[in-house]
Motif scaffolding. Structure first.
Motif, short mmCIF file in Angstrom:
data_model
loop_
_atom_site.label_atom_id
_atom_site.label_comp_id
_atom_site.label_asym_id
_atom_site.label_seq_id
_atom_site.Cartn_x
_atom_site.Cartn_y
_atom_site.Cartn_z
N UNK A 80 0.83 -1.21 0.00
CA UNK A 80 0.00 0.00 0.00
C UNK A 80 0.86 1.26 0.00
N UNK A 81 1.91 1.24 0.80
CA UNK A 81 2.80 2.40 0.85
C UNK A 81 3.50 2.59 -0.49
N UNK A 82 3.98 1.50 -1.08
CA UNK A 82 4.66 1.57 -2.37
C UNK A 82 3.77 2.22 -3.42
N UNK A 83 2.54 1.73 -3.56
CA UNK A 83 1.66 2.25 -4.60
C UNK A 83 1.19 3.67 -4.29
N UNK A 84 0.99 3.98 -3.02
CA UNK A 84 0.59 5.34 -2.66
C UNK A 84 1.68 6.33 -3.01
N UNK A 85 2.92 5.99 -2.70
CA UNK A 85 4.04 6.88 -3.03
C UNK A 85 4.26 6.98 -4.53
N UNK A 86 4.13 5.85 -5.23
CA UNK A 86 4.34 5.86 -6.69
C UNK A 86 3.27 6.69 -7.39
N UNK A 87 2.01 6.45 -7.02
CA UNK A 87 0.92 7.22 -7.63
C UNK A 87 1.03 8.69 -7.26
N UNK B 231 10.06 6.23 -10.73
CA UNK B 231 9.66 6.02 -12.13
C UNK B 231 8.26 6.56 -12.39
N UNK B 232 7.49 6.76 -11.33
CA UNK B 232 6.16 7.32 -11.49
C UNK B 232 6.18 8.70 -12.14
N UNK C 38 11.23 6.31 -18.39
CA UNK C 38 10.63 5.29 -17.52
C UNK C 38 11.51 4.05 -17.44
N UNK C 39 11.98 3.60 -18.60
CA UNK C 39 12.84 2.41 -18.60
C UNK C 39 14.16 2.70 -17.90
N UNK D 39 18.37 9.44 -11.24
CA UNK D 39 17.68 9.84 -10.02
C UNK D 39 17.03 8.67 -9.28
N UNK D 40 16.90 7.53 -9.91
CA UNK D 40 16.20 6.41 -9.28
C UNK D 40 16.87 5.96 -8.00
N UNK D 41 18.19 6.05 -7.93
CA UNK D 41 18.88 5.61 -6.72
C UNK D 41 19.03 6.68 -5.67
#
Length: 427
Positions: free
Chosen positions: A27-34, A158-159, A290-291, A348-350
């Motif tokens: 839930x936390x992962x998807x909330x932060x990504x969205x 990546x979001x 994104x990739x 920036x991903x890391x």
């Protein structure tokens, strides 16, 4: 830290880490990504409507650039303040407040009646835009277990590319069915939608165990009041880390701003390339971004934070060299959009996981908020300096000098900082 969820012994594949996550972690992962995708959606709207504003209101390119600069500087201040707040009132509440903030002021941009009103609304929107990144990155970094933190935080980042792509689709749709003078307002007004997402965050996302444990310890030892945590990042034992981490972010953001601000102008005016304004080129850059985010997220856990930064810094240098020094036509330019997005964004991903791991819990938000946004503030000067340098040197040379210098700083800072892959977070 929720390291109690152990890896499955038979897990294989780049995304096999996701399955064993607990319900709260997912839930936390998807909330932060969205949340970050919606942040990206609202933030990218300005770049699409600038030509319409120039035509409708007769503002100059300098006026348009001022809106972008003020937004950037405000986002740096917002990220800094949000970091301090997240150490005081919690990561989740700060995330909710920042999402509401940027959504509300994006909506107000659509109601602006003149340039001055738009400048104020967009600048205020910047506070929330910068703050959301800090709060979300700290939260997801604390919730996900150490061996998968880099992948999870990178996937969240990546979001941004998804939000960018969504803005492109909304722009295309609205400007196809509405007159331009109405379409740009409708686009900004849609920016209010993320406010509804706060209801999801309030209902489904809980504070990280690491932060809650730190709060318990703070109550037991009142002398460790978090109001002083911000100043602790400048204490002798932390000052070197704070400065080197700020250099890392300055280099990554400075290189990105140098490329994205001036490269299109250079390619159009000095190279005569027309593909830059096409949907195909934009799609290549967004898909590449994104990739790049996803690849970097996987690599940062696989090879380590430092090697990953160096790899993407070298790749970004190479792509700048290709754009400014090689004789390329429109076809090659179209295909080079993919590696441009891949390297310039993927670096920036890391960042979120690395900054999370560099600071103790009680000063983590303050440290992460300051380092990332100090870098953003300094990097915001790069487009201005390149413009000034172009008065005496070709603009391609200026881009190359500043981009190469920026990514060189990334490499030096990464080499000087400790490797944090797998580091356990303690309160």
């Amino acid at each position: 830290m929720t390291d109690h969820v152990l890896s499955g012994s038979g897990r294989t594949g780049p995304f096999s880490w996701y399955g064993p996550l607990s319900k709260n972690e997912k839930r936390t992962f998807w909330s932060c990504k969205i949340g970050y995708a919606l942040d990206g959606m609202d933030t990218q709207m300005l770049s699409f409507v600038i030509p319409t504003l120039i035509a409708t209101w007769g503002i100059s390119k300098g006026d348009a650039g001022m809106i972008g600069t003020c937004t950037l500087l405000a986002s740096a201040a917002g990220g800094w303040i949000a970091g301090i707040l997240s150490d005081r009132i919690g990561r989740v509440l700060t995330l909710q407040l920042t999402v509401l903030w940027f959504a509300f002021f994006t909506f107000l941009c659509g109601l602006a009646q003149n340039y001055e009103q738009l400048l104020v609304a967009r600048t205020l929107m910047g506070f929330g835009f910068g703050g959301e990144w800090t709060a979300g990155a700290v939260l997801i970094g604390e919730v996900i277990r150490s061996q998968d933190r880099g992948k999870a935080v990178g996937m969240v980042q990546a979001g941004w590319a998804l939000g960018w792509g969504l803005t492109a689709l909304l722009y295309a749709g609205l400007f196809s069915f509405l007159p331009p003078e109405e379409a740009w307002r409708a686009l900004f007004m849609i920016g209010l939608v993320p406010a509804l997402f706060v209801l999801v965050i309030r209902r489904l996302v809980k504070e990280s165990d690491t932060f809650e444990q730190a709060c318990i310890e703070r109550k037991a030892k009142p002398e460790k009041d978090s109001r002083w945590a911000f100043f602790e990042i400048f204490a002798p034992r932390m000052l070197s880390t704070t400065l080197r981490a700020s250099l890392l972010t300055t280099g990554a953001l400075g290189g990105y701003y140098a490329i994205t601000t001036w490269l299109p102008t250079y390619l159009k005016t000095e190279r005569g390339l027309s593909v830059l304004g096409t949907g195909g080129y934009l799609a290549m850059v967004i898909v590449g971004s994104y990739i790049g985010y996803v690849t970097s997220a996987l690599l940062t856990d696989a090879i380590g934070r430092k090697k990953n930064f160096i790899l993407f810094a070298v790749g970004s240098m190479a792509i700048v060299l290709a754009y400014t020094q090689l004789p390329i036509d429109n076809t090659w330019m179209l295909w080079l959009g993919f590696p441009l997005g891949f390297f310039a964004s993927g670096i920036f991903a890391g960042m979120g996981a690395f900054l999370t791991e560099l600071f103790p819990t009680r000063m983590r938000g303050s440290g992460q908020g300051f380092c990332y946004n100090a870098g953003r503030s300094i990097a915001a000067l790069f487009p201005l300096l390149i413009g000034a340098l172009s008065e005496t040197l070709p603009i391609g040379t200026g881009i190359g000098i500043f981009a190469a210098g920026a990514y060189g700083v990334v490499i030096l800072a990464a080499l000087s900082l400790p490797e944090t892959r797998g580091r356990q977070l303690e309160s």
